[in-house]
Enzyme design. Structure first.
Site, short mmCIF file in Angstrom:
data_model
loop_
_atom_site.label_atom_id
_atom_site.label_comp_id
_atom_site.label_asym_id
_atom_site.label_seq_id
_atom_site.Cartn_x
_atom_site.Cartn_y
_atom_site.Cartn_z
N GLU A 172 47.61 18.57 -27.61
CA GLU A 172 47.41 19.79 -26.83
C GLU A 172 46.90 19.62 -25.51
OE1 GLU A 172 45.91 22.93 -29.13
OE2 GLU A 172 47.24 23.15 -30.22
N SER A 220 40.41 27.35 -36.25
CA SER A 220 40.48 28.93 -36.05
C SER A 220 39.26 29.67 -36.17
CB SER A 220 41.53 29.25 -36.88
OG SER A 220 41.46 30.73 -36.93
N SER A 278 44.91 15.69 9.21
CA SER A 278 44.78 14.53 9.51
C SER A 278 43.32 13.92 8.90
CB SER A 278 44.64 14.16 10.92
OG SER A 278 43.56 14.76 11.48
N LYS A 309 41.62 25.67 -41.15
CA LYS A 309 42.90 25.53 -40.29
C LYS A 309 42.45 24.45 -39.39
CE LYS A 309 46.50 27.84 -37.38
NZ LYS A 309 46.37 26.80 -36.48
N HIS A 321 68.73 16.70 -31.90
CA HIS A 321 68.96 18.14 -31.76
C HIS A 321 67.87 18.85 -32.72
CE1 HIS A 321 72.55 17.46 -29.20
NE2 HIS A 321 72.62 16.43 -30.03
N ASN A 361 43.90 22.10 -36.02
CA ASN A 361 44.66 21.87 -34.96
C ASN A 361 45.01 20.60 -34.22
OD1 ASN A 361 45.24 24.86 -35.30
ND2 ASN A 361 43.79 25.35 -33.75
N ASN A 418 30.85 8.14 17.51
CA ASN A 418 32.27 7.71 17.94
C ASN A 418 32.48 6.35 18.35
OD1 ASN A 418 31.93 10.77 18.09
ND2 ASN A 418 34.04 10.53 18.09
N ASP A 419 31.55 6.20 19.61
CA ASP A 419 31.48 4.61 20.14
C ASP A 419 31.41 3.73 19.22
OD1 ASP A 419 32.27 6.27 22.40
OD2 ASP A 419 30.26 6.33 23.30
N SER A 476 41.03 5.39 14.41
CA SER A 476 41.13 6.73 14.45
C SER A 476 41.31 7.54 13.17
CB SER A 476 42.28 6.89 15.24
OG SER A 476 43.01 8.41 15.25
N SER A 477 40.79 8.77 13.15
CA SER A 477 40.92 9.33 12.01
C SER A 477 42.64 9.43 11.22
CB SER A 477 40.94 10.77 12.06
OG SER A 477 39.83 11.10 12.59
N ASN A 478 43.50 9.09 12.37
CA ASN A 478 45.00 8.76 11.87
C ASN A 478 45.19 7.83 11.09
OD1 ASN A 478 45.22 11.29 13.22
ND2 ASN A 478 46.31 10.57 14.80
#
Length: 442
Positions: A309, A296, A86, A302, A166, A304, A109-110, A117-119
């Site tokens: 990627e 490379s 939760s 080379k 294709h 790439n 808390n208070d 609420s955490s929920n």
């Protein structure tokens, strides 16, 4: 209260959670922690307006929460992201840090958690973190990519090349048409992501533990939402139903689905670009991609397609994140979903990755692409599928015979068609490659 942020400002509940969940070493996403701060600040001020919290105490709480919201205290959220489902531990973490900063008379808390609420708070923070990151980071990055692709579509509008279906030669298209298609894919992704934002902006705040709103003022949630919307400019709204909003995280799943679709689109585009740029001598070589670094450690010269990627790797991760989010979304039992930290981790990760990859794709790849016009036009002339344009003149069967002879002999299509009795005027009309690519242009 002046306190060094490197000190441990949290209390006993946070310490217990740190001990209980030594799982990944990864805390909750920083945007979620910051949104917990924003919500707590707005809640304190709303409770003061409602006469429920002493104004001086409320302002001290809000000032401390503002520091959380501003990212000053990210290091005060040490609890592993894989925690109680939760998000209670991280909500208590926020309460304790804010209470410590606000003064000895402030109760975690208070006072800090009053009316909450955490929920309802933790999922609200997750929704709003995702909403904010999509709005500020992802959508602008996708827009940048779409614009870069559209610019290339215009630049390459007259570059005729062979189409491919294709993986085989097809009738001619223009390189601009291909890039226009890529831009449209990104535009559609922008639209899909944008479509989910109103539901992502619906938050369960005010439902407290189970959706009934027990222990909160009836005006609390609306006042907090109004403050948050005014501060951020985001569209934040009440839930369609408080019990749906508390028990299910469907909007997060839907958002992830839109991100996954964007990842699929980016994969298609990135793969096409690296295949079209393959070579330079033994590949297709229709595109020249920007040279960013050596490709490379052993083959001199080379180069790439490093950015495509990266984009495809990011897309794979986003698709994987979506699979976990889908499973997490299934875990809504009765009045609560208990996979919210996982949902937060993966969704925020997907947003961040897609935003970064889209910006890199635009700036370090697409904007620097050049067309190899000679190669494109050579392939357009070589494709035997151009014989399709002869169908209205000589029929499919005779065109097929011409293609077979041209393929077996290696001779040009026009030459074989001429020998088969097709007159020169017909050949000039039918085998106009630019007209084939744009048959409806006047």
């Amino acid at each position: 209260m002046a306190t060094d942020a490197r000190e441990e400002l949290w209390g006993a509940e946070t310490s217990k959670a740190v001990e209980n969940f030594p799982v990944s070493g990864e805390p909750i996403p920083a945007p979620v922690a910051r949104w917990l701060g924003r919500i707590k600040a707005a809640a304190a001020r709303a409770n003061a307006e409602l006469g429920l919290l002493d104004p001086d105490k409320a302002e001290r709480i809000a000032a401390a929460a503002d520091r959380v919201a501003n990212g000053e205290l990210d290091d005060q959220f040490p609890i592993d992201v894989f925690q109680t489902g939760s998000g209670t531990s991280s909500n208590m973490n926020a309460n304790e840090v804010i209470a410590t900063l606000a003064g000895d008379d402030v109760h975690a808390n208070d006072d800090v958690n009053m009316g909450q609420s955490s929920n309802d708070v933790f999922p609200s923070a997750v929704h709003l973190a995702a909403l904010g990151q999509i709005t500020a980071e992802l959508l602008p990055a996708l827009e940048q990519l779409a614009e870069a692709l559209e610019a290339k579509a215009e630049e390459f509008d007259d570059v005729v090349k062979s189409g491919r279906t294709h993986w085989m030669d097809a009738v001619p298209v223009t390189l601009g048409q291909e890039f226009g298609g890529y831009a449209a894919q990104v535009r559609q992704s922008i639209a899909r992501v944008g479509d989910v934002l109103p539901r992502l902006g619906q938050i369960p705040l005010g439902g407290t533990a189970v959706g009934t709103g027990l222990n909160t003022h009836p005006e609390f949630a609306s006042r907090v939402r109004a403050r948050l919307q005014e501060e951020t400019g985001l569209e934040i709204s009440p839930p369609a139903d408080p019990f749906e909003s508390q028990a299910a995280r469907d909007a997060l799943v839907e958002t992830s689905g839109a991100l996954k679709t964007a990842a699929v689109s980016l994969t298609k585009i990135a793969n096409d670009l690296r295949y079209l740029g393959s070579g330079p001598r033994a590949g297709l070589g229709e595109l020249i991609l920007p040279e960013l670094q050596k490709g490379s450690s052993i083959m001199p010269g080379k180069v790439n397609p490093v950015i495509p990627e990266v984009v495809t790797q990011v897309a794979a991760q986003v698709i994987g994140n979506d699979a976990a989010i889908t499973v997490g979304g299934l875990q809504g039992h009765f009045e609560l979903n208990v996979f919210v930290p996982l949902l937060a981790r993966n969704l925020l990760d997907s947003i961040k990755l897609l935003a970064s990859a889209s910006r890199l794709f635009a700036e370090r790849c697409v904007e620097g692409i050049e067309a190899n016009r000679e190669a494109c036009e050579r392939y357009a002339e070589l494709t035997l599928s151009a014989a399709t344009a002869l169908n209205p003149y000589i029929g499919y069967d005779k065109a097929t015979e011409i293609v077979k002879e041209a393929a077996s002999s290696g001779r040009p299509l026009r030459e074989v068609a001429r020998e088969a009795g097709v007159d020169e005027q017909t050949l000039d009309e039918a085998l106009d490659y630019r007209k084939m690519a744009k048959p409806h242009n006047t």
